[in-house]
Design a protein around this motif. Structure first.
Motif, mmCIF file in Angstrom:
data_model
loop_
_atom_site.group_PDB
_atom_site.id
_atom_site.type_symbol
_atom_site.label_atom_id
_atom_site.label_comp_id
_atom_site.label_asym_id
_atom_site.label_seq_id
_atom_site.Cartn_x
_atom_site.Cartn_y
_atom_site.Cartn_z
ATOM 1 N N MET A 1 -39.796 -73.478 55.965
ATOM 2 C CA MET A 1 -38.758 -73.657 54.971
ATOM 3 C C MET A 1 -37.468 -74.049 55.681
ATOM 4 S SD MET A 1 -38.786 -73.353 51.668
ATOM 5 C CE MET A 1 -40.183 -72.228 51.557
ATOM 6 N N ILE A 2 -36.996 -75.254 55.419
ATOM 7 C CA ILE A 2 -35.768 -75.739 56.034
ATOM 8 C C ILE A 2 -34.645 -75.597 55.021
ATOM 9 C CG2 ILE A 2 -34.603 -77.680 57.132
ATOM 10 C CD1 ILE A 2 -37.415 -78.817 57.752
ATOM 11 N N GLN A 3 -33.703 -74.763 55.325
ATOM 12 C CA GLN A 3 -32.556 -74.501 54.462
ATOM 13 C C GLN A 3 -31.506 -75.580 54.715
ATOM 14 O OE1 GLN A 3 -31.129 -70.480 55.024
ATOM 15 N NE2 GLN A 3 -28.999 -71.123 54.726
ATOM 16 N N ALA A 4 -31.152 -76.344 53.673
ATOM 17 C CA ALA A 4 -30.271 -77.499 53.887
ATOM 18 C C ALA A 4 -29.370 -77.725 52.684
ATOM 19 C CB ALA A 4 -31.105 -78.755 54.137
ATOM 20 N N ARG A 5 -28.098 -77.978 52.960
ATOM 21 C CA ARG A 5 -27.171 -78.432 51.933
ATOM 22 C C ARG A 5 -26.044 -79.213 52.601
ATOM 23 N NH1 ARG A 5 -22.498 -75.237 50.750
ATOM 24 N NH2 ARG A 5 -22.236 -73.470 52.166
ATOM 25 N N THR A 6 -25.334 -79.997 51.806
ATOM 26 C CA THR A 6 -24.286 -80.846 52.371
ATOM 27 C C THR A 6 -22.977 -80.096 52.538
ATOM 28 O OG1 THR A 6 -23.772 -81.671 50.161
ATOM 29 C CG2 THR A 6 -25.275 -82.991 51.515
ATOM 30 N N GLY A 7 -22.768 -79.025 51.794
ATOM 31 C CA GLY A 7 -21.522 -78.278 51.889
ATOM 32 C C GLY A 7 -21.396 -77.575 53.231
ATOM 33 N N SER A 8 -20.258 -77.734 53.887
ATOM 34 C CA SER A 8 -19.962 -77.057 55.147
ATOM 35 C C SER A 8 -18.450 -77.051 55.305
ATOM 36 C CB SER A 8 -20.621 -77.777 56.330
ATOM 37 O OG SER A 8 -20.132 -77.278 57.560
ATOM 38 N N SER A 9 -17.902 -75.884 55.584
ATOM 39 C CA SER A 9 -16.446 -75.794 55.692
ATOM 40 C C SER A 9 -15.917 -76.479 56.945
ATOM 41 C CB SER A 9 -16.011 -74.324 55.672
ATOM 42 O OG SER A 9 -16.599 -73.614 56.746
ATOM 43 N N ARG A 10 -16.738 -76.524 58.000
ATOM 44 C CA ARG A 10 -16.241 -77.061 59.262
ATOM 45 C C ARG A 10 -16.753 -78.469 59.573
ATOM 46 N NH1 ARG A 10 -16.193 -72.196 63.717
ATOM 47 N NH2 ARG A 10 -18.426 -71.979 63.288
ATOM 48 N N LEU A 11 -17.888 -78.850 58.981
ATOM 49 C CA LEU A 11 -18.426 -80.189 59.217
ATOM 50 C C LEU A 11 -19.219 -80.630 57.975
ATOM 51 C CD1 LEU A 11 -18.520 -82.403 61.413
ATOM 52 C CD2 LEU A 11 -20.715 -81.436 62.155
ATOM 53 N N PRO A 12 -18.511 -81.050 56.918
ATOM 54 C CA PRO A 12 -19.189 -81.437 55.668
ATOM 55 C C PRO A 12 -20.227 -82.539 55.901
ATOM 56 C CG PRO A 12 -16.813 -81.241 55.325
ATOM 57 C CD PRO A 12 -17.045 -81.140 56.812
ATOM 58 N N ASP A 39 -48.586 -74.340 57.282
ATOM 59 C CA ASP A 39 -49.402 -75.014 56.267
ATOM 60 C C ASP A 39 -48.635 -76.089 55.520
ATOM 61 O OD1 ASP A 39 -51.796 -73.432 56.609
ATOM 62 O OD2 ASP A 39 -50.696 -71.782 55.713
ATOM 63 N N GLU A 40 -47.331 -75.884 55.340
ATOM 64 C CA GLU A 40 -46.543 -76.844 54.567
ATOM 65 C C GLU A 40 -45.086 -76.753 55.000
ATOM 66 O OE1 GLU A 40 -45.559 -78.084 49.893
ATOM 67 O OE2 GLU A 40 -46.640 -76.233 50.342
ATOM 68 N N VAL A 41 -44.423 -77.902 55.016
ATOM 69 C CA VAL A 41 -42.991 -77.950 55.284
ATOM 70 C C VAL A 41 -42.268 -78.178 53.960
ATOM 71 C CG1 VAL A 41 -41.125 -79.159 56.484
ATOM 72 C CG2 VAL A 41 -43.350 -78.836 57.611
ATOM 73 N N VAL A 42 -41.265 -77.357 53.699
ATOM 74 C CA VAL A 42 -40.511 -77.426 52.452
ATOM 75 C C VAL A 42 -39.030 -77.456 52.785
ATOM 76 C CG1 VAL A 42 -40.016 -76.278 50.253
ATOM 77 C CG2 VAL A 42 -42.304 -76.108 51.255
ATOM 78 N N VAL A 43 -38.278 -78.285 52.084
ATOM 79 C CA VAL A 43 -36.820 -78.270 52.188
ATOM 80 C C VAL A 43 -36.267 -77.531 50.979
ATOM 81 C CG1 VAL A 43 -34.719 -79.672 52.126
ATOM 82 C CG2 VAL A 43 -36.636 -80.346 53.587
ATOM 83 N N ALA A 44 -35.491 -76.484 51.252
ATOM 84 C CA ALA A 44 -34.882 -75.681 50.195
ATOM 85 C C ALA A 44 -33.401 -76.026 50.123
ATOM 86 C CB ALA A 44 -35.068 -74.191 50.480
ATOM 87 N N ALA A 88 -46.098 -66.000 53.922
ATOM 88 C CA ALA A 88 -44.933 -65.784 54.776
ATOM 89 C C ALA A 88 -44.179 -67.102 54.852
ATOM 90 C CB ALA A 88 -45.343 -65.331 56.178
ATOM 91 N N ILE A 89 -42.905 -67.000 55.178
ATOM 92 C CA ILE A 89 -42.067 -68.187 55.288
ATOM 93 C C ILE A 89 -41.382 -68.195 56.646
ATOM 94 C CG2 ILE A 89 -39.856 -69.152 54.511
ATOM 95 C CD1 ILE A 89 -40.687 -68.690 51.679
ATOM 96 N N VAL A 90 -41.435 -69.338 57.314
ATOM 97 C CA VAL A 90 -40.637 -69.552 58.513
ATOM 98 C C VAL A 90 -39.309 -70.140 58.068
ATOM 99 C CG1 VAL A 90 -40.427 -70.789 60.692
ATOM 100 C CG2 VAL A 90 -42.663 -69.965 59.947
#
Length: 238
Positions: A1-12, A39-44, A88-90
Protein backbone atom coordinates in the motif's frame (compact mmCIF):
# COMPACT_ATOMS: atom_id res chain seq x y z
CA UNK A 1 0.00 0.00 0.00
CA UNK A 2 1.62 3.22 -1.18
CA UNK A 3 0.28 6.24 0.68
CA UNK A 4 0.31 9.22 -1.70
CA UNK A 5 -1.16 12.69 -2.00
CA UNK A 6 -0.13 15.97 -3.58
CA UNK A 7 -0.60 18.09 -0.46
CA UNK A 8 2.65 18.87 1.38
CA UNK A 9 3.44 21.88 3.52
CA UNK A 10 7.13 21.89 2.65
CA UNK A 11 7.20 20.53 -0.92
CA UNK A 12 3.76 20.57 -2.61
CA UNK A 13 3.26 17.99 -5.34
CA UNK A 14 6.36 16.07 -4.33
CA UNK A 15 4.96 12.62 -5.20
CA UNK A 16 4.52 13.70 -8.83
CA UNK A 17 7.89 15.43 -9.02
CA UNK A 18 10.08 14.07 -11.86
CA UNK A 19 13.10 12.01 -10.85
CA UNK A 20 15.39 10.74 -13.61
CA UNK A 21 12.59 10.93 -16.14
CA UNK A 22 9.75 9.38 -14.16
CA UNK A 23 7.52 10.69 -11.32
CA UNK A 24 8.51 9.90 -7.76
CA UNK A 25 5.31 7.86 -7.36
CA UNK A 26 6.30 5.76 -10.37
CA UNK A 27 9.58 4.96 -8.61
CA UNK A 28 7.56 3.73 -5.63
CA UNK A 29 5.22 1.61 -7.76
CA UNK A 30 8.18 0.03 -9.56
CA UNK A 31 9.98 -0.82 -6.31
CA UNK A 32 6.86 -2.22 -4.63
CA UNK A 33 6.06 -4.33 -7.70
CA UNK A 34 9.58 -5.80 -7.59
CA UNK A 35 9.19 -7.04 -4.00
CA UNK A 36 8.70 -10.76 -3.45
CA UNK A 37 5.76 -12.05 -1.47
CA UNK A 38 3.52 -9.06 -2.22
CA UNK A 39 0.25 -10.10 -3.83
CA UNK A 40 -0.90 -6.69 -5.04
CA UNK A 41 0.33 -3.11 -5.16
CA UNK A 42 -2.25 -0.46 -4.28
CA UNK A 43 -2.00 3.33 -4.21
CA UNK A 44 -4.05 4.85 -1.40
CA UNK A 45 -4.79 8.50 -2.07
CA UNK A 46 -7.46 10.99 -1.05
CA UNK A 47 -10.72 12.05 -2.66
CA UNK A 48 -9.50 15.66 -2.86
CA UNK A 49 -9.56 17.01 -6.44
CA UNK A 50 -5.85 17.79 -6.17
CA UNK A 51 -5.17 14.07 -5.94
CA UNK A 52 -6.89 13.20 -9.21
CA UNK A 53 -3.47 13.27 -10.87
CA UNK A 54 -2.17 10.75 -8.31
CA UNK A 55 -5.05 8.41 -9.06
CA UNK A 56 -4.56 8.80 -12.81
CA UNK A 57 -0.83 8.04 -12.61
CA UNK A 58 -1.45 4.97 -10.46
CA UNK A 59 -4.16 3.67 -12.78
CA UNK A 60 -1.99 4.23 -15.84
CA UNK A 61 0.74 2.24 -14.09
CA UNK A 62 -1.61 -0.72 -13.81
CA UNK A 63 -2.19 -0.74 -10.04
CA UNK A 64 -5.37 -0.48 -8.03
CA UNK A 65 -6.33 2.92 -6.62
CA UNK A 66 -8.22 3.40 -3.37
CA UNK A 67 -9.43 6.89 -2.46
CA UNK A 68 -10.55 8.00 0.99
CA UNK A 69 -10.16 10.70 3.60
CA UNK A 70 -7.40 13.25 3.06
CA UNK A 71 -6.74 13.75 6.77
CA UNK A 72 -7.82 10.46 8.37
CA UNK A 73 -5.23 8.34 6.60
CA UNK A 74 -5.84 5.34 8.85
CA UNK A 75 -9.42 5.16 7.61
CA UNK A 76 -8.07 5.26 4.06
CA UNK A 77 -5.94 2.19 4.80
CA UNK A 78 -8.86 0.37 6.37
CA UNK A 79 -10.91 1.10 3.25
CA UNK A 80 -8.11 -0.42 1.17
CA UNK A 81 -7.99 -3.38 3.54
CA UNK A 82 -11.69 -4.00 2.94
CA UNK A 83 -11.48 -3.58 -0.82
CA UNK A 84 -8.56 -5.98 -1.19
CA UNK A 85 -9.49 -8.46 1.59
CA UNK A 86 -5.80 -8.41 2.55
CA UNK A 87 -4.47 -10.41 5.51
CA UNK A 88 -1.78 -7.77 6.06
CA UNK A 89 -0.68 -4.51 4.49
CA UNK A 90 2.82 -3.25 3.80
CA UNK A 91 2.83 0.50 4.27
CA UNK A 92 5.08 2.59 2.06
CA UNK A 93 4.91 6.37 1.79
CA UNK A 94 5.28 7.90 -1.65
CA UNK A 95 7.99 10.33 -0.56
CA UNK A 96 10.57 7.52 -0.27
CA UNK A 97 11.54 6.82 -3.89
CA UNK A 98 14.76 4.99 -2.98
CA UNK A 99 13.01 2.23 -1.02
CA UNK A 100 14.73 -1.14 -1.45
CA UNK A 101 12.48 -3.94 -2.83
CA UNK A 102 14.65 -6.47 -0.98
CA UNK A 103 13.84 -4.82 2.35
CA UNK A 104 10.16 -5.00 1.48
CA UNK A 105 10.59 -8.68 0.62
CA UNK A 106 12.36 -9.36 3.92
CA UNK A 107 9.64 -7.68 5.99
CA UNK A 108 6.97 -9.68 4.17
CA UNK A 109 8.93 -12.92 4.57
CA UNK A 110 9.20 -12.42 8.34
CA UNK A 111 5.44 -12.01 8.63
CA UNK A 112 4.71 -14.95 6.34
CA UNK A 113 6.95 -17.09 8.55
CA UNK A 114 4.87 -16.10 11.58
CA UNK A 115 1.48 -14.57 10.74
CA UNK A 116 0.70 -14.14 14.44
CA UNK A 117 2.98 -11.09 14.32
CA UNK A 118 0.95 -7.88 14.22
CA UNK A 119 3.61 -5.37 13.19
CA UNK A 120 6.91 -5.95 11.38
CA UNK A 121 9.10 -3.00 10.43
CA UNK A 122 12.52 -1.57 9.78
CA UNK A 123 11.69 1.29 12.14
CA UNK A 124 11.12 -0.26 15.58
CA UNK A 125 14.77 0.46 16.21
CA UNK A 126 15.83 2.83 13.47
CA UNK A 127 19.19 1.80 11.97
CA UNK A 128 18.54 2.61 8.31
CA UNK A 129 18.46 6.07 6.71
CA UNK A 130 15.13 7.86 7.03
CA UNK A 131 13.40 7.27 3.72
CA UNK A 132 14.02 3.52 3.51
CA UNK A 133 11.17 2.71 5.92
CA UNK A 134 9.10 -0.45 5.43
CA UNK A 135 6.22 -1.36 7.76
CA UNK A 136 3.79 -4.27 7.75
CA UNK A 137 0.60 -4.37 9.82
CA UNK A 138 -1.69 -7.35 10.12
CA UNK A 139 -5.36 -7.03 9.34
CA UNK A 140 -6.33 -7.47 12.99
CA UNK A 141 -3.85 -4.85 14.17
CA UNK A 142 -5.05 -2.28 11.66
CA UNK A 143 -8.67 -2.86 12.59
CA UNK A 144 -7.81 -2.52 16.27
CA UNK A 145 -6.00 0.73 15.57
CA UNK A 146 -8.96 2.00 13.59
CA UNK A 147 -11.27 1.29 16.51
CA UNK A 148 -9.04 2.83 19.17
CA UNK A 149 -6.64 5.39 17.65
CA UNK A 150 -7.27 9.12 17.94
CA UNK A 151 -5.66 12.41 16.88
CA UNK A 152 -2.22 12.15 15.22
CA UNK A 153 -2.31 8.34 15.27
CA UNK A 154 -4.99 8.54 12.57
CA UNK A 155 -2.69 10.62 10.38
CA UNK A 156 0.36 8.39 10.76
CA UNK A 157 -1.54 5.09 10.28
CA UNK A 158 0.86 2.79 12.12
CA UNK A 159 2.05 4.95 15.02
CA UNK A 160 -0.63 3.52 17.32
CA UNK A 161 0.85 0.06 16.77
CA UNK A 162 4.25 1.00 18.17
CA UNK A 163 3.62 4.06 20.35
CA UNK A 164 0.32 3.52 22.18
CA UNK A 165 1.02 3.33 25.91
CA UNK A 166 -1.95 1.11 26.72
CA UNK A 167 -1.56 -1.51 23.97
CA UNK A 168 1.05 -4.21 23.41
CA UNK A 169 0.96 -5.51 19.86
CA UNK A 170 3.24 -8.39 18.84
CA UNK A 171 6.06 -6.66 16.99
CA UNK A 172 9.27 -7.63 15.24
CA UNK A 173 11.94 -5.32 13.84
CA UNK A 174 14.79 -5.48 11.33
CA UNK A 175 18.08 -3.78 12.19
CA UNK A 176 21.21 -3.37 10.11
CA UNK A 177 24.83 -2.85 11.12
CA UNK A 178 26.66 -0.59 11.09
CA UNK A 179 23.85 1.83 11.80
CA UNK A 180 23.00 4.54 9.28
CA UNK A 181 20.07 6.26 10.98
CA UNK A 182 21.86 9.61 10.85
CA UNK A 183 21.32 9.73 7.07
CA UNK A 184 18.26 11.09 5.27
CA UNK A 185 16.86 10.07 1.87
CA UNK A 186 13.20 10.96 2.29
CA UNK A 187 11.61 13.65 0.11
CA UNK A 188 10.05 16.47 2.11
CA UNK A 189 11.93 19.65 1.21
CA UNK A 190 13.79 21.20 -1.75
CA UNK A 191 17.03 20.21 -0.02
CA UNK A 192 15.88 16.60 0.11
CA UNK A 193 15.04 16.74 -3.59
CA UNK A 194 18.52 18.00 -4.40
CA UNK A 195 20.11 15.19 -2.38
CA UNK A 196 17.95 12.44 -3.88
CA UNK A 197 18.51 13.69 -7.42
CA UNK A 198 22.27 13.61 -6.79
CA UNK A 199 22.04 10.04 -5.46
CA UNK A 200 20.08 8.90 -8.51
CA UNK A 201 22.59 10.62 -10.80
CA UNK A 202 25.27 8.43 -9.21
CA UNK A 203 23.40 5.14 -8.79
CA UNK A 204 21.24 5.21 -11.92
CA UNK A 205 17.58 4.77 -12.78
CA UNK A 206 16.87 1.59 -10.85
CA UNK A 207 15.65 0.74 -7.34
CA UNK A 208 18.89 0.74 -5.29
CA UNK A 209 19.86 -1.64 -2.52
CA UNK A 210 19.93 0.05 0.88
CA UNK A 211 23.66 -0.60 1.33
CA UNK A 212 24.43 1.03 -2.02
CA UNK A 213 22.74 4.20 -0.78
CA UNK A 214 24.56 4.07 2.55
CA UNK A 215 27.95 3.36 0.93
CA UNK A 216 27.51 6.27 -1.46
CA UNK A 217 26.59 8.70 1.31
CA UNK A 218 29.35 7.54 3.64
CA UNK A 219 31.85 8.10 0.86
CA UNK A 220 30.60 11.59 -0.04
CA UNK A 221 30.14 13.94 2.94
CA UNK A 222 29.24 16.82 0.61
CA UNK A 223 26.24 14.81 -0.59
CA UNK A 224 25.11 14.22 2.99
CA UNK A 225 25.37 17.94 3.70
CA UNK A 226 22.78 18.80 1.05
CA UNK A 227 19.92 17.98 3.44
CA UNK A 228 21.69 17.46 6.77
CA UNK A 229 19.99 20.52 8.26
CA UNK A 230 16.46 19.30 7.52
CA UNK A 231 14.56 18.27 10.64
CA UNK A 232 11.88 15.60 10.56
CA UNK A 233 8.48 16.74 11.80
CA UNK A 234 7.32 15.20 15.09
CA UNK A 235 4.45 12.70 15.10
CA UNK A 236 2.14 15.18 16.79
CA UNK A 237 2.77 17.72 14.02
CA UNK A 238 0.76 15.58 11.60
Amino acid sequence: MIQARTGSSRLPGKVLRPLAGRPVLAWMIRAASAARGVDEVVVATSTAPGDDAVAELAASSGVRVVRGSEDDVLSRFVLALEETAADAIVRLTADCPLVDPVLVSQVVALWRADPTLEYVATTLQRTLPRGLDVELASRGALLAADAEARDHHRVHVTSYLYAAADRDFRRLGIVVAPTANDLRVTLDTPEDAEAIEAIVDRLGDTPPRWHEVVDLLRGDPALVEKNAAVRQKALADG
